[in-house]
Design a protein around this motif. Structure first.
Motif, PDB file in Angstrom:
ATOM      1  N   ASP A 154       0.861  -1.185   0.000  1.00 34.70           N
ATOM      2  CA  ASP A 154       0.000   0.000   0.000  1.00 34.70           C
ATOM      3  C   ASP A 154       0.902   1.241   0.000  1.00 34.70           C
ATOM      4  O   ASP A 154       1.054   1.921   1.015  1.00 34.70           O
ATOM      5  CB  ASP A 154      -0.910  -0.020   1.229  1.00 34.70           C
ATOM      6  N   ILE A 155       1.508   1.513  -1.155  1.00 36.61           N
ATOM      7  CA  ILE A 155       2.452   2.621  -1.263  1.00 36.61           C
ATOM      8  C   ILE A 155       1.752   3.962  -1.047  1.00 36.61           C
ATOM      9  O   ILE A 155       2.283   4.856  -0.371  1.00 36.61           O
ATOM     10  CB  ILE A 155       3.159   2.611  -2.637  1.00 36.61           C
ATOM     11  N   VAL A 156       0.561   4.097  -1.598  1.00 30.21           N
ATOM     12  CA  VAL A 156      -0.183   5.352  -1.439  1.00 30.21           C
ATOM     13  C   VAL A 156      -0.431   5.639   0.043  1.00 30.21           C
ATOM     14  O   VAL A 156      -0.221   6.761   0.529  1.00 30.21           O
ATOM     15  CB  VAL A 156      -1.515   5.296  -2.211  1.00 30.21           C
ATOM     16  N   GLY A 157      -0.872   4.638   0.766  1.00 31.91           N
ATOM     17  CA  GLY A 157      -1.116   4.814   2.195  1.00 31.91           C
ATOM     18  C   GLY A 157       0.143   5.182   2.954  1.00 31.91           C
ATOM     19  O   GLY A 157       0.128   6.054   3.826  1.00 31.91           O
ATOM     20  N   ALA A 158       1.257   4.522   2.620  1.00 34.14           N
ATOM     21  CA  ALA A 158       2.524   4.799   3.308  1.00 34.14           C
ATOM     22  C   ALA A 158       2.976   6.235   3.066  1.00 34.14           C
ATOM     23  O   ALA A 158       3.433   6.918   3.994  1.00 34.14           O
ATOM     24  CB  ALA A 158       3.600   3.822   2.828  1.00 34.14           C
ATOM     25  N   VAL A 159       2.850   6.709   1.824  1.00 33.64           N
ATOM     26  CA  VAL A 159       3.263   8.083   1.496  1.00 33.64           C
ATOM     27  C   VAL A 159       2.369   9.091   2.211  1.00 33.64           C
ATOM     28  O   VAL A 159       2.854  10.071   2.804  1.00 33.64           O
ATOM     29  CB  VAL A 159       3.221   8.308  -0.033  1.00 33.64           C
ATOM     30  N   LEU A 160       1.057   8.867   2.185  1.00 36.82           N
ATOM     31  CA  LEU A 160       0.126   9.811   2.801  1.00 36.82           C
ATOM     32  C   LEU A 160       0.335   9.924   4.313  1.00 36.82           C
ATOM     33  O   LEU A 160       0.395  11.030   4.860  1.00 36.82           O
ATOM     34  CB  LEU A 160      -1.317   9.384   2.510  1.00 36.82           C
ATOM     35  N   VAL A 161       0.449   8.788   5.000  1.00 37.28           N
ATOM     36  CA  VAL A 161       0.576   8.847   6.451  1.00 37.28           C
ATOM     37  C   VAL A 161       1.932   9.408   6.860  1.00 37.28           C
ATOM     38  O   VAL A 161       2.036  10.169   7.836  1.00 37.28           O
ATOM     39  CB  VAL A 161       0.336   7.454   7.076  1.00 37.28           C
ATOM     40  N   SER A 162       2.990   9.096   6.121  1.00 36.84           N
ATOM     41  CA  SER A 162       4.320   9.619   6.445  1.00 36.84           C
ATOM     42  C   SER A 162       4.376  11.134   6.255  1.00 36.84           C
ATOM     43  O   SER A 162       4.872  11.872   7.116  1.00 36.84           O
ATOM     44  CB  SER A 162       5.384   8.940   5.580  1.00 36.84           C
ATOM     45  N   MET A 163       3.863  11.613   5.122  1.00 33.37           N
ATOM     46  CA  MET A 163       3.859  13.049   4.856  1.00 33.37           C
ATOM     47  C   MET A 163       2.943  13.784   5.839  1.00 33.37           C
ATOM     48  O   MET A 163       3.269  14.887   6.300  1.00 33.37           O
ATOM     49  CB  MET A 163       3.424  13.316   3.417  1.00 33.37           C
ATOM     50  N   GLY A 164       1.809  13.182   6.154  1.00 34.90           N
ATOM     51  CA  GLY A 164       0.875  13.816   7.078  1.00 34.90           C
ATOM     52  C   GLY A 164       1.465  13.980   8.471  1.00 34.90           C
ATOM     53  O   GLY A 164       1.398  15.060   9.073  1.00 34.90           O
ATOM     54  N   LEU A 165       2.085  12.918   8.987  1.00 25.54           N
ATOM     55  CA  LEU A 165       2.681  12.993  10.315  1.00 25.54           C
ATOM     56  C   LEU A 165       3.861  13.956  10.341  1.00 25.54           C
ATOM     57  O   LEU A 165       4.026  14.724  11.298  1.00 25.54           O
ATOM     58  CB  LEU A 165       3.126  11.597  10.759  1.00 25.54           C
TER      59      LEU A 165
END
Length: 488
Positions: free
Chosen positions: A199-210
């Motif tokens: 789930d690359i999209v999820g990993a990018v979104l949560v990392s950038m968000g945090l």
């Protein structure tokens, strides 16, 4: 036999235990060294907590992805790459000549720890399949996870005082080299079967968000209403919300939302976030108080911090005994109140406060309360979780502790800086005597610590009403089997 590591399982346990100790103690080993590193590299008060935050944020944000990678790519391969990267990052940090190099190295440690930690735990899980042996193995693992923070404080104090703060990072290199050599020759590869899509999209979104959230809170020292502060916090919040929607649509989500949004489990993860903010964020300022105001040596400062860990050990055992008898709700409701009382007692510290009569009782109460909270919290986090998602639930507990620590360090630094500046503005600089200037400086420091411990008390206390009014779990609802303690 399905388990190719069976014949060397106890040697595997030694390797995994050493790895876990290194990962856990690195969350606290630099705390004692931070004042010396700050002076050596010319780091500002506002930026110094990035030494802690960079590690906790990278570790927490990428832990779920690291678990997926280790399962899909291979646990042995992930272990070797993670350990090698951790060693290189440690060497870069230990040799840093500029503050940004140290920050980058700590972030690198967090990135590779996020790959290394789940790989090590997965290797242990697939190696020990016989129930009695698995209980022993996880007992060793849990003891190290729980005591690693204390080892980090002591080791950090000894290395800083007798060698240099740099050795708090460089010490990882020889340990990692031995672990890589041993793992390469002992551990056999294993992988998860089934759906292995990332789930690359999820990993990018949560990392950038945090990252955006933490950076926004860090910038709040310049003003909570400043455009940059508002923009980063807003952007982080939006990215986290988008992450939630993306996970709902993902076929193999990084974080199944059903694990998080549950009447019992949700408060457990919320509590874990608050515990991380206290353990990593708020207690960091104890180090500054001990070394900057009370003028403790690094070793003494490390020893002075241990009552929190001691308190956790005492009531963790009590909580483990009481949990099957009374259920999680009463214990989880009482623990935060005890810790909050301890933090409020720290609001009474002053420039010349006695450690034995004022600080020690407060630290013991903080630890006793946290011990009552942590054990049932980790049990509740696994209530009703399907086997397919058990790994995600376990990883999420660890991740929320790290993310809570990163957010806590950022928020408390902003609070500390604002309170210190307000004190200096409200208290004019004295003309005489000569020593009055330093007394004003120390008083301003203490004013900042007062603000931090007051807000920290609120953070931890709010867990109690959440648990009392939301959690419905009874003792019969608790998951069967051993509980692995995640304290990394």
């Amino acid at each position: 036999m399905d388990n190719p590591n069976h014949e060397r399982r106890w040697l595997v346990l030694v390797i995994v235990a050493a790895t876990q100790l290194m990962i856990v103690l690195d969350a606290t080993i630099v705390n004692i060294a931070l004042p010396q590193a700050q002076a050596d590299l010319g780091i500002s008060d506002g930026n110094r907590t990035w030494v802690v935050t960079a590690y906790a944020l990278a570790f927490g944000a990428l832990l779920l992805l690291g678990g997926r990678i280790s399962d899909y790519w291979g646990r042995r391969k992930s272990f070797l790459v993670g350990m090698t990267g951790f060693a290189v990052s440690s060497a870069v940090g230990g040799l840093a000549q500029e503050s940004w190099q140290l920050f980058a190295a700590r972030a690198g440690q967090g990135v590779f720890a996020a790959l290394l930690a789940p790989a090590a735990l997965a290797i242990l899980t697939v190696t020990f399949v016989e129930p009695k042996e698995r209980a022993k193995a996880f007992g060793v693992f849990g003891a190290i996870a729980g005591g690693g923070a204390a080892v980090g404080l002591l080791l950090g104090g000894v290395l800083t005082e007798y060698l240099s703060w740099r050795w708090c990072l460089l010490v990882n290199v020889p340990v990692a080299v031995v672990a890589v050599i041993a793992a390469a020759s002992v551990i056999v590869e294993s992988k998860a079967a089934g759906d292995t899509r990332y789930d690359i999209v999820g990993a990018v979104l949560v990392s950038m968000g945090l990252a955006s959230l933490v950076y926004g809170f860090t910038r709040a020292e310049t003003g909570w209403g400043s455009p940059a502060t508002v923009a980063f916090i807003a952007a982080g919040s939006v990215l986290i919300i988008v992450f939630g929607f993306a996970e709902r649509r993902a076929t193999n989500p990084l974080l199944p939302l059903g694990v998080l949004f549950h009447r019992d489990r949700g408060p457990a993860f919320f509590g874990s976030l608050m515990v991380g903010s206290i353990l990593v964020g708020a207690t960091l300022f104890l180090t500054f108080y001990f070394q900057i105001v009370l003028q403790f040596s690094p070793v003494i400062a490390g020893l002075a911090s241990l009552p929190i860990t001691g308190g956790i050990f005492v009531t963790a055992g009590v909580a483990s005994t009481l949990l099957p008898r009374v259920g999680p709700k009463p214990i989880m409701s009482i623990g935060p109140i005890i810790s909050a009382i301890g933090l409020l007692l720290l609001v009474n510290i002053d420039v010349d406060t006695s450690y034995w009569t004022h600080v020690l009782p407060a630290l013991v109460l903080v630890g006793l309360g946290l011990g009552l909270l942590i054990i049932p919290q980790q049990n509740v986090a696994l209530i009703g979780v399907a086997n397919h998602d058990a790994g995600a639930a376990s990883a999420l507990i660890n991740a929320t502790v790290q993310v809570g620590g990163a957010l806590g360090a950022a928020i408390f630094t902003s609070i500390y800086t604002s309170a210190k500046q307000s004190y200096l503005i409200d208290t004019p600089a004295p003309e005489a005597p000569a020593g009055a200037g330093m007394e004003r400086f120390f008083s301003a420091e203490v004013a900042g610590y007062h603000a931090v411990f007051t807000v920290a008390a609120v953070f931890i206390a709010v867990i109690s009403p959440v648990v009392f009014f939301v959690v419905r779990a009874k003792k019969d609802d608790l998951p069967a089997g051993e509980v692995v303690v995640h304290a990394g």
